[in-house]
Structure formats: C-alpha cells, structure tokens
Design a protein around this motif. Sequence first.
Motif: not given
Length: 330
Positions: A14-22, A292-298
């Motif tokens: 996916s061209e938008v992934g998720l960084g999991c540091w948080q 919400a942040q995850a959805l907004n980023n995607a």
Amino acid sequence: MKSRAFSTTNKAVSEVGLGCWQLGSSDWGQISEAVARETLEAAAEAGVSFFDTADIYGGGLSEQRLGAFLASYSRRDELLVATKFGRSSDPGGAANLTYDSMCRHAEGSLKRLGVPKLWLTQGHCLPGTVLRDGQVFEHLRRMQQAGLIEHFGMSVETVEEAKVCLQVEGLSSLQVIFNVFRQKLVTELFDAARERSVALIVRLPLASGLLSGKMSRERKFESHDHRNYNRDGQAFNVGETFAGVPFEKGLELVSELSKWVPEGWSLGDFALRYCLDFPAVTTVIPGATNKAQALNNARASELPGLGSHVHEQLRRFYAERVASHVRGAY
C-alpha cells in the motif's frame, strides 16, 4: 488504497503504510493495548498492507502488539511487515552487529511478531562507518541463506549513507526522512534509487505531527515523548524529531503552507500527497496514535496529485523559507 511495486520483490505494498513506533507506548506518550489494536485494525481495513516496526520500539512492545494483531486478523496473508535491528541495548553498540547478535535479535523479532521468517529487516540508522565497511551486509546475506529473513534494507539518516547502501548487492529498500520540510532527496537520491530498483520507504512524512496542522504553541508533550526530550537532538539525531526544524519555527512555516491546501483537504492530506506525487517513493509510513489518525492518513492515497505549479511553489518555499532551519544529519 493504491499499491506500488516493492523493489525487485514480487510484492506490492500500500502506498500509505503504518509506522508503528507509536505503538510501543514509549517516545510518543502512552497508548493502551485497546487503542493500539483499534489503530491497527482501522489501518488494515482502510487498505494499509505495509507495517513498519523495530525491535526497540517500546522494548519490543510494538512488535508484540503487531504480532498479536496479525495472529487474529482474517486476511493476514495480505499484510507485509518490516522491522529493524541494531539499536538494542543488549549487548549494545558494535556488539549488536556481529552475525550471532543479528541472528539472536532476528529470532526475537520472529517470536514477537509470530512469523516464520522476517519479510523485510532493516538496519536501524547504523553508523556510516559500519555501512562503508560492509560486513553487516554480508551477515544479512547469510541470514537470508539461513532462512531467517527474506529481504533486507537499511534505514538511513543522510544522502551519503543512502548512496553507500545503493551499491550493495541484494539491497531491497532504503528508509529515509522525506517531507515538505526535507526536500533535498528529490534531486540527490530519487533518481539513483529508481535506477537501482530500490524501494524508498518514507518516514516522518508529517514531521512528527507538525505537518498535520493540528499543533499550536500551547501543545504540551509528555516527559518521555521525544517531541519533548529530543527537540534539539539531546537523545538522538534531531532530524527524527519534527524533521529537524525547531518547533516554533515549524509552526510558523505550517501557517504559511496552509494557503496552498485545497478546499476540503487537511494539511496532513496535503503533506502526504506531496510525498506520494514522486514515483520514486514506494510507500509513506506516517504513525498514528488512534483509529481516527490511521483512517485520515490512509485517505491520501485516493486524493489527486498536487500538480506541477504547486510543486514549484513548494520547491521555492523549501529553498527560501525552510532549508536554512533544518538541523541534523541530512
């Protein structure tokens, strides 16, 4: 969610992934187990298929939480996970980069993630001297042969380090800091990465949240949040915090950027779309501390490109207003 081919592998991400540091519940403030799970579920349901973590995020907690999610997710085979090694305190320093230590750390990641093989492992901002020596890459190739890892890449701080890595046989990816506030890579790295068919994973596309447009001078960060304790590089490379731009100056620059944001978009949409407009970029990995942040980023994946006129404006903005304020190795 659109996808892009990942290097010379036979996979697309996916061209938008998720960084999991948080999700390690350290360095960004506390995140509960339930919220971490909701964030991962929301990202996956929005089409995110690429998740980036590291063995030191929360002392392994990020990997554990991601592993627990993977174990119960019905479409597990659609998701790809990348982790990182080399920054652990056990044994620490150069001792982390012996073959035996690298294997032991990989085995720890395998256990926490609950996978039989690491799809992608990356050196975690290793010293330039280590990269130029090259032995770490020999170890990674041995680990491939041993069946511990499938692909390897490197997370780097500078263009110089990236160029050293681009000469390495078998390198699949580079993870780099790139955003509206750090544009040098466009002219100094992108073409070379495409020529070598090396995937570019973009971290900090939102500059630690500055480019979300939701911060103010009154914003307070928890004591163990790196946006508090590393603002001036007190703990690690200052470029990892607000992309190296002083917080107060960053707020000024964000205010100026807002005039170019299309109607109906957020500044975060604009910042992510900027990164995705470059074909050399394989995926961006903004972090998220809630659903919400995850959805907004995607949603940035479905937005139209900014256009050449806006990109020219942003090039001038960077050169005239931003570049002189960027600190840290770059």
